[in-house]
Design an enzyme around this catalytic site. Structure first.
Site, mmCIF file in Angstrom:
data_model
loop_
_atom_site.group_PDB
_atom_site.id
_atom_site.type_symbol
_atom_site.label_atom_id
_atom_site.label_comp_id
_atom_site.label_asym_id
_atom_site.label_seq_id
_atom_site.Cartn_x
_atom_site.Cartn_y
_atom_site.Cartn_z
ATOM 1 N N ASN A 11 0.828 -1.223 0.000
ATOM 2 C CA ASN A 11 0.000 0.000 0.000
ATOM 3 C C ASN A 11 0.856 1.265 0.000
ATOM 4 O OD1 ASN A 11 -2.480 -1.354 0.102
ATOM 5 N ND2 ASN A 11 -2.106 -1.783 2.262
ATOM 6 N N LYS A 12 1.989 1.215 0.722
ATOM 7 C CA LYS A 12 2.862 2.389 0.760
ATOM 8 C C LYS A 12 3.471 2.639 -0.614
ATOM 9 C CE LYS A 12 4.187 2.187 5.613
ATOM 10 N NZ LYS A 12 5.295 2.048 6.555
ATOM 11 N N GLU A 39 16.198 -4.361 12.278
ATOM 12 C CA GLU A 39 15.567 -4.124 13.574
ATOM 13 C C GLU A 39 15.522 -2.625 13.867
ATOM 14 O OE1 GLU A 39 15.843 -5.641 18.047
ATOM 15 O OE2 GLU A 39 17.356 -6.480 16.695
ATOM 16 N N ASP A 68 9.288 5.911 9.017
ATOM 17 C CA ASP A 68 8.894 5.389 10.319
ATOM 18 C C ASP A 68 7.812 6.328 10.847
ATOM 19 O OD1 ASP A 68 9.171 3.392 12.313
ATOM 20 O OD2 ASP A 68 10.071 4.888 13.615
ATOM 21 N N PHE A 149 -5.847 1.177 8.443
ATOM 22 C CA PHE A 149 -5.241 0.158 9.301
ATOM 23 C C PHE A 149 -4.883 0.786 10.649
ATOM 24 C CE2 PHE A 149 -0.744 1.488 9.282
ATOM 25 C CZ PHE A 149 -0.781 2.435 8.265
ATOM 26 N N GLY A 150 -4.364 -0.063 11.531
ATOM 27 C CA GLY A 150 -3.792 0.422 12.793
ATOM 28 C C GLY A 150 -4.751 1.275 13.611
ATOM 29 N N ASP A 152 -6.206 3.991 12.843
ATOM 30 C CA ASP A 152 -7.077 4.841 12.026
ATOM 31 C C ASP A 152 -8.488 5.047 12.617
ATOM 32 O OD1 ASP A 152 -5.185 5.451 10.170
ATOM 33 O OD2 ASP A 152 -5.924 4.125 8.605
ATOM 34 N N HIS A 177 -0.037 12.326 7.706
ATOM 35 C CA HIS A 177 1.368 12.503 8.088
ATOM 36 C C HIS A 177 2.302 11.939 7.016
ATOM 37 C CE1 HIS A 177 -0.452 8.813 9.469
ATOM 38 N NE2 HIS A 177 0.704 8.248 9.700
ATOM 39 N N ARG A 178 2.037 10.695 6.567
ATOM 40 C CA ARG A 178 2.938 10.058 5.592
ATOM 41 C C ARG A 178 2.811 10.740 4.220
ATOM 42 N NH1 ARG A 178 2.585 5.472 7.514
ATOM 43 N NH2 ARG A 178 0.502 5.229 6.681
HETATM 44 P P1 IMP Z 1 5.155 2.253 10.163
HETATM 45 O O1 IMP Z 1 6.364 2.965 10.637
HETATM 46 O O2 IMP Z 1 4.477 2.944 9.023
HETATM 47 O O3 IMP Z 1 5.370 0.804 9.926
HETATM 48 O O4 IMP Z 1 4.088 2.355 11.314
HETATM 49 C C1 IMP Z 1 4.330 1.885 12.620
HETATM 50 C C2 IMP Z 1 3.032 1.756 13.324
HETATM 51 O O5 IMP Z 1 2.454 3.056 13.515
HETATM 52 C C3 IMP Z 1 1.983 0.970 12.567
HETATM 53 O O6 IMP Z 1 2.127 -0.402 12.815
HETATM 54 C C4 IMP Z 1 0.706 1.532 13.148
HETATM 55 O O7 IMP Z 1 0.471 0.991 14.425
HETATM 56 C C5 IMP Z 1 1.055 2.986 13.368
HETATM 57 N N1 IMP Z 1 0.708 3.798 12.181
HETATM 58 C C6 IMP Z 1 1.564 4.440 11.346
HETATM 59 N N2 IMP Z 1 0.904 5.103 10.367
HETATM 60 C C7 IMP Z 1 -0.393 4.859 10.593
HETATM 61 C C8 IMP Z 1 -1.580 5.274 9.904
HETATM 62 O O8 IMP Z 1 -1.573 5.967 8.889
HETATM 63 N N3 IMP Z 1 -2.732 4.826 10.437
HETATM 64 C C9 IMP Z 1 -2.809 4.055 11.549
HETATM 65 N N4 IMP Z 1 -1.751 3.632 12.212
HETATM 66 C C10 IMP Z 1 -0.532 4.034 11.746
#
Ligand code: IMP
Length: 197
Positions: A11-12, A39, A68, A149-150, A152, A177-178
């Site tokens: 998805n990213k 890690e 991250d 996800f997560g 959200d 944010h991303r």
């Molecule tokens: P990652 O660094 O994008 O892998 O995100 C690390 C963790 O932050 C994820 O496993 C989620 O728990 C949370 N997270 C990051 N971005 C999002 C988002 O856009 N929506 C919901 N949870 C997020």
């Protein structure tokens, strides 16, 4: 140009391709059959993003980016923060994690929170650039929505009445944010003439 996004998450990759209007030939670790992951031992989002991007660059020699991200909740001492993925147990379902957070937030008057993403771009060993995206908002009173996800379903971005999980992906990416951090990377690459094509 070809760019490796150091992630196993398709998805990213889609998100970044779309944001660059398909001008970037984005590949993932999965596309290159690389199953290992580095890690995340850093103490900040930037350290972790830098660590992942440099690791992938050293492994492949391809210009790389890594991100991250995580959620910081003010009333919970900015938890889960850089431990967002591992918070309350790596294998715990997010429906349960979100419920626990809502319970912990029950008596809190300050519901402010923010999502942060740091994206690091590695074009060479000494050509490393990091970009940050922040979406301020708050923790809703209940989980809402099924997209994304997560965390959200419990996050209400500032000036919006829908949680991230109630938004379609296009709307979420336009403010997330991303999305912000990815757009900064693309603008930076566009400013570097040698990476135009
Ligand atoms: P990652 O660094 O994008 O892998 O995100 C690390 C963790 O932050 C994820 O496993 C989620 O728990 C949370 N997270 C990051 N971005 C999002 C988002 O856009 N929506 C919901 N949870 C997020």
């Amino acid at each position: 140009m070809k760019l490796l996004l150091a992630t196993q998450n398709p998805n990213k990759v889609l998100e970044l391709k779309r944001l660059s209007h398909n001008h970037l030939d984005v590949v993932s670790l999965k596309d290159l059959n690389i199953q290992e992951d580095v890690e995340e031992t850093g103490k900040s989002f930037e350290e972790n993003a830098r660590l992942k991007a440099l690791w992938a660059y050293q492994k492949t020699g391809i210009p790389c980016i890594a991100d991250d991200s995580g959620l910081e909740i003010t009333a919970l001492n900015n938890e889960p923060g850089i431990y967002s993925a591992r918070y309350l147990g790596e294998d715990t379902a997010y429906s349960i994690k979100n419920q626990i957070i809502l319970e912990r937030m029950q008596d809190q008057s300050d519901r402010s929170a923010r999502f942060i993403s740091v994206v690091c771009l590695v074009l060479g060993e000494n050509d490393v650039h990091c970009f940050e995206g922040i979406m301020p908002g708050s923790i809703d009173f209940e989980a809402k929505g099924f997209n994304g996800f997560g965390y959200d379903p419990i996050f209400l971005p500032e000036n919006h009445s829908l949680t991230y999980a109630e938004m379609d992906l296009q709307l979420k990416n336009s403010l997330s944010h991303r999305g912000q951090a990815f757009r900064k990377v693309i603008a930076y690459l566009e400013s570097r003439v040698e990476y135009e094509k």
